[in-house]
Write a protein that holds these residues in place. Structure first.
Motif, PDB file in Angstrom:
ATOM      1  N   GLU A  97      -4.573  -1.408 -13.681  1.00 54.28           N
ATOM      2  CA  GLU A  97      -4.568  -2.458 -14.686  1.00 54.28           C
ATOM      3  C   GLU A  97      -5.659  -3.469 -14.368  1.00 54.28           C
ATOM      4  OE1 GLU A  97      -1.299  -5.115 -17.114  1.00 54.28           O
ATOM      5  OE2 GLU A  97      -0.755  -4.258 -15.170  1.00 54.28           O
ATOM      6  N   ARG A  98      -6.522  -3.729 -15.344  1.00 52.70           N
ATOM      7  CA  ARG A  98      -7.588  -4.705 -15.185  1.00 52.70           C
ATOM      8  C   ARG A  98      -7.548  -5.672 -16.364  1.00 52.70           C
ATOM      9  NH1 ARG A  98     -12.938  -1.855 -12.605  1.00 52.70           N
ATOM     10  NH2 ARG A  98     -11.855  -0.562 -11.053  1.00 52.70           N
ATOM     11  N   PRO A  99      -7.462  -6.959 -16.103  1.00 51.54           N
ATOM     12  CA  PRO A  99      -7.367  -7.918 -17.208  1.00 51.54           C
ATOM     13  C   PRO A  99      -8.692  -8.085 -17.935  1.00 51.54           C
ATOM     14  CG  PRO A  99      -7.555  -9.078 -15.129  1.00 51.54           C
ATOM     15  CD  PRO A  99      -7.434  -7.616 -14.787  1.00 51.54           C
ATOM     16  N   ALA A 100      -8.616  -8.297 -19.239  1.00 53.28           N
ATOM     17  CA  ALA A 100      -9.806  -8.608 -20.019  1.00 53.28           C
ATOM     18  C   ALA A 100     -10.095 -10.100 -19.922  1.00 53.28           C
ATOM     19  CB  ALA A 100      -9.604  -8.210 -21.475  1.00 53.28           C
ATOM     20  N   GLY A 101     -11.302 -10.486 -20.271  1.00 56.48           N
ATOM     21  CA  GLY A 101     -11.677 -11.903 -20.253  1.00 56.48           C
ATOM     22  C   GLY A 101     -13.170 -12.035 -20.449  1.00 56.48           C
ATOM     23  N   GLY A 102     -13.673 -13.247 -20.331  1.00 56.10           N
ATOM     24  CA  GLY A 102     -15.110 -13.433 -20.472  1.00 56.10           C
ATOM     25  C   GLY A 102     -15.489 -14.866 -20.734  1.00 56.10           C
ATOM     26  N   ILE A 103     -16.774 -15.085 -20.900  1.00 57.85           N
ATOM     27  CA  ILE A 103     -17.297 -16.398 -21.267  1.00 57.85           C
ATOM     28  C   ILE A 103     -18.146 -16.238 -22.522  1.00 57.85           C
ATOM     29  CG2 ILE A 103     -17.239 -17.366 -18.934  1.00 57.85           C
ATOM     30  CD1 ILE A 103     -20.222 -16.783 -18.675  1.00 57.85           C
ATOM     31  N   ALA A 104     -18.272 -17.315 -23.276  1.00 60.51           N
ATOM     32  CA  ALA A 104     -18.993 -17.281 -24.546  1.00 60.51           C
ATOM     33  C   ALA A 104     -20.480 -17.033 -24.330  1.00 60.51           C
ATOM     34  CB  ALA A 104     -18.787 -18.600 -25.285  1.00 60.51           C
ATOM     35  N   PRO A 105     -21.152 -16.434 -25.304  1.00 63.42           N
ATOM     36  CA  PRO A 105     -22.596 -16.161 -25.174  1.00 63.42           C
ATOM     37  C   PRO A 105     -23.444 -17.402 -24.932  1.00 63.42           C
ATOM     38  CG  PRO A 105     -21.670 -14.915 -27.004  1.00 63.42           C
ATOM     39  CD  PRO A 105     -20.604 -15.867 -26.549  1.00 63.42           C
ATOM     40  N   ASP A 106     -22.949 -18.572 -25.357  1.00 66.82           N
ATOM     41  CA  ASP A 106     -23.715 -19.799 -25.163  1.00 66.82           C
ATOM     42  C   ASP A 106     -23.233 -20.608 -23.955  1.00 66.82           C
ATOM     43  OD1 ASP A 106     -21.281 -20.563 -26.167  1.00 66.82           O
ATOM     44  OD2 ASP A 106     -22.082 -21.930 -27.705  1.00 66.82           O
ATOM     45  N   HIS A 107     -22.454 -19.978 -23.073  1.00 67.03           N
ATOM     46  CA  HIS A 107     -21.948 -20.694 -21.898  1.00 67.03           C
ATOM     47  C   HIS A 107     -23.117 -21.141 -21.010  1.00 67.03           C
ATOM     48  CE1 HIS A 107     -19.825 -21.545 -18.150  1.00 67.03           C
ATOM     49  NE2 HIS A 107     -18.715 -21.558 -18.846  1.00 67.03           N
ATOM     50  N   PRO A 108     -23.047 -22.331 -20.432  1.00 62.57           N
ATOM     51  CA  PRO A 108     -24.141 -22.828 -19.577  1.00 62.57           C
ATOM     52  C   PRO A 108     -24.487 -21.912 -18.417  1.00 62.57           C
ATOM     53  CG  PRO A 108     -22.638 -24.602 -20.122  1.00 62.57           C
ATOM     54  CD  PRO A 108     -21.998 -23.351 -20.639  1.00 62.57           C
ATOM     55  N   LEU A 109     -23.494 -21.227 -17.849  1.00 64.18           N
ATOM     56  CA  LEU A 109     -23.783 -20.320 -16.742  1.00 64.18           C
ATOM     57  C   LEU A 109     -24.709 -19.189 -17.179  1.00 64.18           C
ATOM     58  CD1 LEU A 109     -23.364 -19.321 -13.856  1.00 64.18           C
ATOM     59  CD2 LEU A 109     -21.229 -18.231 -14.605  1.00 64.18           C
ATOM     60  N   LEU A 110     -24.505 -18.682 -18.396  1.00 64.59           N
ATOM     61  CA  LEU A 110     -25.381 -17.630 -18.906  1.00 64.59           C
ATOM     62  C   LEU A 110     -26.799 -18.149 -19.122  1.00 64.59           C
ATOM     63  CD1 LEU A 110     -23.096 -15.748 -21.448  1.00 64.59           C
ATOM     64  CD2 LEU A 110     -23.885 -14.939 -19.224  1.00 64.59           C
ATOM     65  N   SER A 111     -26.920 -19.382 -19.537  1.00 63.56           N
ATOM     66  CA  SER A 111     -28.254 -19.968 -19.716  1.00 63.56           C
ATOM     67  C   SER A 111     -29.004 -19.989 -18.399  1.00 63.56           C
ATOM     68  CB  SER A 111     -28.133 -21.392 -20.279  1.00 63.56           C
ATOM     69  OG  SER A 111     -27.536 -21.382 -21.554  1.00 63.56           O
ATOM     70  N   LEU A 112     -28.308 -20.354 -17.323  1.00 59.88           N
ATOM     71  CA  LEU A 112     -28.946 -20.366 -16.006  1.00 59.88           C
ATOM     72  C   LEU A 112     -29.311 -18.955 -15.552  1.00 59.88           C
ATOM     73  CD1 LEU A 112     -26.737 -23.007 -14.145  1.00 59.88           C
ATOM     74  CD2 LEU A 112     -28.931 -23.359 -15.292  1.00 59.88           C
ATOM     75  N   ALA A 113     -28.413 -17.994 -15.807  1.00 60.42           N
ATOM     76  CA  ALA A 113     -28.683 -16.609 -15.413  1.00 60.42           C
ATOM     77  C   ALA A 113     -29.861 -16.034 -16.188  1.00 60.42           C
ATOM     78  CB  ALA A 113     -27.433 -15.751 -15.630  1.00 60.42           C
ATOM     79  N   LYS A 114     -29.949 -16.362 -17.480  1.00 64.04           N
ATOM     80  CA  LYS A 114     -31.081 -15.909 -18.289  1.00 64.04           C
ATOM     81  C   LYS A 114     -32.391 -16.516 -17.783  1.00 64.04           C
ATOM     82  CE  LYS A 114     -28.420 -15.277 -22.566  1.00 64.04           C
ATOM     83  NZ  LYS A 114     -28.166 -15.809 -23.938  1.00 64.04           N
ATOM     84  N   SER A 115     -32.351 -17.787 -17.411  1.00 64.50           N
ATOM     85  CA  SER A 115     -33.562 -18.449 -16.901  1.00 64.50           C
ATOM     86  C   SER A 115     -34.018 -17.815 -15.594  1.00 64.50           C
ATOM     87  CB  SER A 115     -33.286 -19.941 -16.684  1.00 64.50           C
ATOM     88  OG  SER A 115     -33.031 -20.590 -17.911  1.00 64.50           O
ATOM     89  N   ALA A 116     -33.054 -17.451 -14.745  1.00 67.31           N
ATOM     90  CA  ALA A 116     -33.401 -16.802 -13.481  1.00 67.31           C
ATOM     91  C   ALA A 116     -34.075 -15.458 -13.733  1.00 67.31           C
ATOM     92  CB  ALA A 116     -32.152 -16.622 -12.629  1.00 67.31           C
ATOM     93  N   LEU A 117     -33.562 -14.691 -14.679  1.00 66.40           N
ATOM     94  CA  LEU A 117     -34.191 -13.421 -15.021  1.00 66.40           C
ATOM     95  C   LEU A 117     -35.579 -13.642 -15.621  1.00 66.40           C
ATOM     96  CD1 LEU A 117     -31.160 -11.481 -16.552  1.00 66.40           C
ATOM     97  CD2 LEU A 117     -32.531 -10.735 -14.587  1.00 66.40           C
TER      98      LEU A 117
END
Length: 381
Positions: free
Chosen positions: A283-303
């Motif tokens: 069993e693995r729970p579903a979940g996630g963060i929104a596409p505009d989440h600040p953490l994703l912005s930082l990860a995109k900038s790093a890439l």
């Protein structure tokens, strides 16, 4: 720290991947690789230990008492004990079982630890480098399941190092896996015809399960992965067994289908001498963060700092656990390659340096003073 990472040579990067990949580490048998990573962390000046689950936990102490950042990569592989894990490098390609999933990611953690030590880097907040156990298959994310609630302070962010370089996992695919077992009297196909057959009972149940409505949106899947039973063509089967995998990006759909499957089994009309048992085996729970989440912005900038565009994807990884706990989380890879989970697995050497550098950039950003603002502690999307 980043300055030292930038000085790493291709040879240094690949050598560490090779050392890790050539230590067999099947799920539930990760101790040898865990000990190697622990020693590497200790030599790099980290506080390091192996926790009760078998995870390797290293700590870079920060200057301030702020919620920590966790950087995690699983150390187990899908390859059983006895599989030849010897690597070879030819024409800019490193070949070997597990080199991409997930030895490259574990090597990235080791390089970050060493780079932090070489530059006497002291982040604003604690950084935990973790090699998790039990991510693959029947491991059912057991290492991360133990780690998240055991953390002394709730993390400000979790970075799971897994997958392909350029992909950012912001959605965890949830799943529930069942085993259905049927026992019946059995007998001779002619002399005892009419006696209940375990296979006949199980095929009827399987047919009803496959009639369940599976939506395309949110993306959901239902699959009977294995079906076994019987001992001969002229034998009424005494035993039959199937395994079932339900997956969705929406936990509500996992729950709905799982409940429907259990209802089919529990409401079935069986002969008194037929026994049906349903067991949850994963069993693995579903979940996630929104596409505009600040953490994703930082990860995109790093890439982007290494010339990569980014693609948001949904996968089942260690990230599922912190996603479900509402902790800002993203999974990112450090190399590209092909053949994951096969004996033909390989990674492209030229991608690894850029992958480790973008990861180090993300870690430095998250651990700096300015990451104490609400961008990192934003609520789950």
């Amino acid at each position: 720290m980043l300055s030292a990472v930038k000085r790493l040579t291709e040879r240094e990067l690949i050598s560490e991947v090779v050392r890790i990949a050539e230590i067999p580490s099947p799920t539930f048998e990760e101790a040898a690789r865990a000990n190697y990573v622990r020693e590497a962390f200790l030599e790099a000046g980290l506080d390091a230990c192996i926790d009760l689950a078998g995870n390797v936990v290293g700590r870079i102490r920060g200057k301030e008492e702020q919620p920590p950042v966790v950087l995690a990569a699983h150390i187990d592989t899908v390859f059983a004990r006895g599989v030849d894990v010897k690597t070879r490098c030819e024409g800019g390609v490193l070949h070997g079982p597990g080199v991409l999933d997930n030895s490259a990611s574990v090597a990235a953690l080791v390089h970050i630890a060493r780079s932090a030590w070489q530059t006497s880097w002291t982040p604003a907040r604690d950084i935990y480098l973790v090699g998790t156990v039990g991510e693959e298959g029947s491991g059912d994310l057991r290492g991360m399941r133990h780690l998240v609630p055991a953390m002394p302070v709730r993390p400000s962010a979790v970075i799971v190092v897994d997958g392909h370089l350029g992909e950012l996992v912001n959605v965890g695919v949830g799943s529930r896996r069942f085993e259905l077992a049927v026992k019946a009297p059995g007998g001779h196909s002619w002399q005892d015809y009419g006696t209940p057959s375990a296979i006949h009972v199980l095929t009827t149940l399987a047919s009803e399960i496959l009639e369940l409505q599976v939506p395309k949106q949110p993306r959901t899947a239902l699959n009977i992965g294995t079906f076994t039973g019987g001992t001969g063509v002229n034998v009424i089967a005494e035993r039959a067994l199937l395994s079932l995998d339900i997956r969705s990006v929406a936990q509500s759909e996992v729950d709905r289908l799982a409940n429907a499957v259990e209802q089919i089994v529990n409401s079935g009309s069986f002969a008194n001498d037929v026994h049906v048992e349903i067991t949850i085996i994963g069993e693995r729970p579903a979940g996630g963060i929104a596409p505009d989440h600040p953490l994703l912005s930082l990860a995109k900038s790093a890439l982007a700092s290494e010339g990569f565009s980014s693609k948001l994807v949904a996968h089942s990884t260690d990230a599922n656990i912190p996603f479900a706990a509402g902790i800002p989380t993203v999974a990112t890879g450090v190399a590209n390659g092909e053949g994951i989970h096969t004996l033909q697995e390989h990674l492209f050497v030229s991608s690894l340096g850029k992958g480790v550098r973008q990861l180090a950039t993300l870690v430095e950003t998250l651990s700096s003073e300015r990451s104490a603002d609400p961008r990192i502690s934003a609520e789950q999307g």
